[in-house]
Design an enzyme around this catalytic site. Sequence first.
Site, PDB file in Angstrom:
ATOM      1  N   ASP A  33      46.531  11.840  45.053  1.00  0.00           N
ATOM      2  CA  ASP A  33      47.248  12.777  45.908  1.00  0.00           C
ATOM      3  C   ASP A  33      46.632  14.164  45.707  1.00  0.00           C
ATOM      4  OD1 ASP A  33      50.511  12.614  47.114  1.00  0.00           O
ATOM      5  OD2 ASP A  33      49.434  14.526  47.057  1.00  0.00           O
ATOM      6  N   ASN A  34      46.494  14.928  46.791  1.00  0.00           N
ATOM      7  CA  ASN A  34      45.951  16.286  46.633  1.00  0.00           C
ATOM      8  C   ASN A  34      47.060  17.329  46.462  1.00  0.00           C
ATOM      9  OD1 ASN A  34      47.014  16.624  49.165  1.00  0.00           O
ATOM     10  ND2 ASN A  34      45.082  17.110  50.187  1.00  0.00           N
ATOM     11  N   LEU A  35      48.304  16.872  46.369  1.00  0.00           N
ATOM     12  CA  LEU A  35      49.479  17.721  46.078  1.00  0.00           C
ATOM     13  C   LEU A  35      49.707  18.795  47.147  1.00  0.00           C
ATOM     14  CD1 LEU A  35      48.916  18.138  42.208  1.00  0.00           C
ATOM     15  CD2 LEU A  35      50.382  16.473  43.363  1.00  0.00           C
ATOM     16  N   ASN A  37      51.606  18.528  49.623  1.00  0.00           N
ATOM     17  CA  ASN A  37      53.035  18.551  49.964  1.00  0.00           C
ATOM     18  C   ASN A  37      53.859  17.841  48.900  1.00  0.00           C
ATOM     19  OD1 ASN A  37      55.135  19.353  51.713  1.00  0.00           O
ATOM     20  ND2 ASN A  37      55.289  17.269  52.518  1.00  0.00           N
ATOM     21  N   PHE A  82      49.678   6.305  52.121  1.00  0.00           N
ATOM     22  CA  PHE A  82      50.749   7.194  52.583  1.00  0.00           C
ATOM     23  C   PHE A  82      50.230   8.598  52.884  1.00  0.00           C
ATOM     24  CE2 PHE A  82      52.771   4.061  49.836  1.00  0.00           C
ATOM     25  CZ  PHE A  82      53.906   3.701  50.536  1.00  0.00           C
ATOM     26  N   SER A 126      54.504   4.851  62.204  1.00  0.00           N
ATOM     27  CA  SER A 126      55.798   5.464  62.527  1.00  0.00           C
ATOM     28  C   SER A 126      56.288   4.970  63.874  1.00  0.00           C
ATOM     29  CB  SER A 126      55.598   6.986  62.583  1.00  0.00           C
ATOM     30  OG  SER A 126      56.705   7.599  63.188  1.00  0.00           O
ATOM     31  N   THR A 128      57.194   6.755  65.956  1.00  0.00           N
ATOM     32  CA  THR A 128      56.727   7.765  66.905  1.00  0.00           C
ATOM     33  C   THR A 128      55.674   7.169  67.851  1.00  0.00           C
ATOM     34  OG1 THR A 128      55.984  10.066  67.084  1.00  0.00           O
ATOM     35  CG2 THR A 128      54.870   8.734  65.444  1.00  0.00           C
ATOM     36  N   TYR A 150      50.948  14.817  66.173  1.00  0.00           N
ATOM     37  CA  TYR A 150      51.213  13.999  64.980  1.00  0.00           C
ATOM     38  C   TYR A 150      51.260  12.524  65.373  1.00  0.00           C
ATOM     39  CZ  TYR A 150      54.005  11.394  61.624  1.00  0.00           C
ATOM     40  OH  TYR A 150      54.464  10.412  60.768  1.00  0.00           O
ATOM     41  N   LYS A 154      48.763   9.162  64.381  1.00  0.00           N
ATOM     42  CA  LYS A 154      49.185   7.854  63.849  1.00  0.00           C
ATOM     43  C   LYS A 154      48.662   6.722  64.734  1.00  0.00           C
ATOM     44  CE  LYS A 154      51.100   8.915  60.190  1.00  0.00           C
ATOM     45  NZ  LYS A 154      50.731   8.376  58.899  1.00  0.00           N
ATOM     46  N   ASN A 199      63.437  20.100  59.366  1.00  0.00           N
ATOM     47  CA  ASN A 199      63.630  19.785  60.786  1.00  0.00           C
ATOM     48  C   ASN A 199      64.487  18.548  60.947  1.00  0.00           C
ATOM     49  OD1 ASN A 199      61.866  21.782  61.864  1.00  0.00           O
ATOM     50  ND2 ASN A 199      60.149  20.561  61.099  1.00  0.00           N
ATOM     51  N   ASN A 200      64.455  17.692  59.941  1.00  0.00           N
ATOM     52  CA  ASN A 200      65.131  16.400  60.078  1.00  0.00           C
ATOM     53  C   ASN A 200      66.616  16.511  59.765  1.00  0.00           C
ATOM     54  OD1 ASN A 200      62.103  15.162  58.842  1.00  0.00           O
ATOM     55  ND2 ASN A 200      62.856  14.698  60.880  1.00  0.00           N
TER      56      ASN A 200
END
Length: 340
Positions: A33-35, A37, A82, A126, A128, A150, A154, A199-200
């Site tokens: 992981d590049n961290l 987020n 992920f 997703s 989406t 986005y 995907k 936002n969620n």
Amino acid sequence: MKSTILITGGTGYIGSHAAVELMQAGCNVVVLDNLCNSDVRVIERLKNICGNAPQFVNGDVRDSALLDKVFALHPINAVMHFAGLKSVGESWQQAAHYLDNNVGGTACLVAAMERADVRRLVFSSSATVYGQPDTVPILETAPLRTTNPYGRSKLLCEDMLRELQAVDSRWQVALLRYFNPVGAHASGLIGENPTGVPNNLMPYIAQVASGRHPFLRVFGNDYPTIDGTGIRDYIHVVDLAQGHLAALRYLEQVEKGITVNLGTGSGVSVLQLVDAFKQATGMEIPYQIYPRRPGDVASCYAATDLALEALSWRALLPIEVMCADAWRWEQSIKNAVDHD
Ligand code: NAD
Ligand code: UD1
């Protein structure tokens, strides 16, 4: 022999929950992981939950040389991918960055997998990719269309992975189309890392309950739904994580790819979720009706037959548990923020 799974994005929200399920099922886990987020302290928290920590590599999925090193150092049997950027709003402002990170990152990863002779992949897609659905519940065979950059990123990843499998039958890819992941691990140690105002819906409700916002804005009460508010398929992140383990087992046993929805199959409206949160936590959630949010669909929930038939998996945790766990997590992060 224990299998070794590489989890990209494994310090993130869903990846960290998948890491728990895999480690508890006896797998070795390597997290990359590049961290961008997430927080490296998640690794220590995984150790608290599972008794041992996964191996951690701080790096980017677009770094081919690093990926080659990771595959050379560890006997990786499969990858769960992920790592990606996931904000619809941000994707309008940073379309090129989303393409580079999500599509470029996936291309880099599969090229490294090819070099390392590892062709088993579980991919985070997703709902989406269904865009504005014609009918609900949504079957996996529904038309694919997207309404934002986005979602497009995907769909492009899905297309790339379908193409790989079409030209080389050694590739086994599970395209998992998540509906609305919510909640957190029951330990209260891992959950969604909130940056800025969420936002969620679920994290926003939890933040109203903890007093960070005075009220919830309900985006639209004139949809053709039970109470006029938008309907979604909320799924507990632990159920979702277990779906990944089921997908991995499927790939190991059936040795071919699958595209499958991960949802509960039940639609819950905004006001029903507000009510469930109150029932589960005793907290009042004041709300006001606002205009519809652009790009929103009225109703979106999964057809779940394929997941049950093929993966022998279905979501088990009810909406009250999703709310209680989201609330526990909100309280733990609010405490941490208050004490910083
Ligand atoms: P998250 O942001 O919590 O986790 C993603 C992780 O990937 C983060 O830890 C981030 O630091 C890392 N990352 C991003 N780009 C990277 C890169 N180039 N190299 C290495 N690491 C990178 O998000 P999440 O909610 O856990 O989502 C995981 C995946 O599931 C994403 O691909 C997302 O698009 C997809 N998904 C999420 C949802 C949702 O509602 N959370 C719904 C559908 C699909
Ligand atoms: C959103 C994304 C979707 C992404 C998903 C991840 C958009 C248009 N879609 O989906 O691409 O995969 O998150 O979880 O952003 N709501 C309110 N008030 C709020 C927040 C939300 O009323 O403050 C309503 C929405 O109008 C919707 C429902 O709650 O009816 C769920 O919203 P949200 O949690 O943002 O999820 P999605 O819209 O399904």
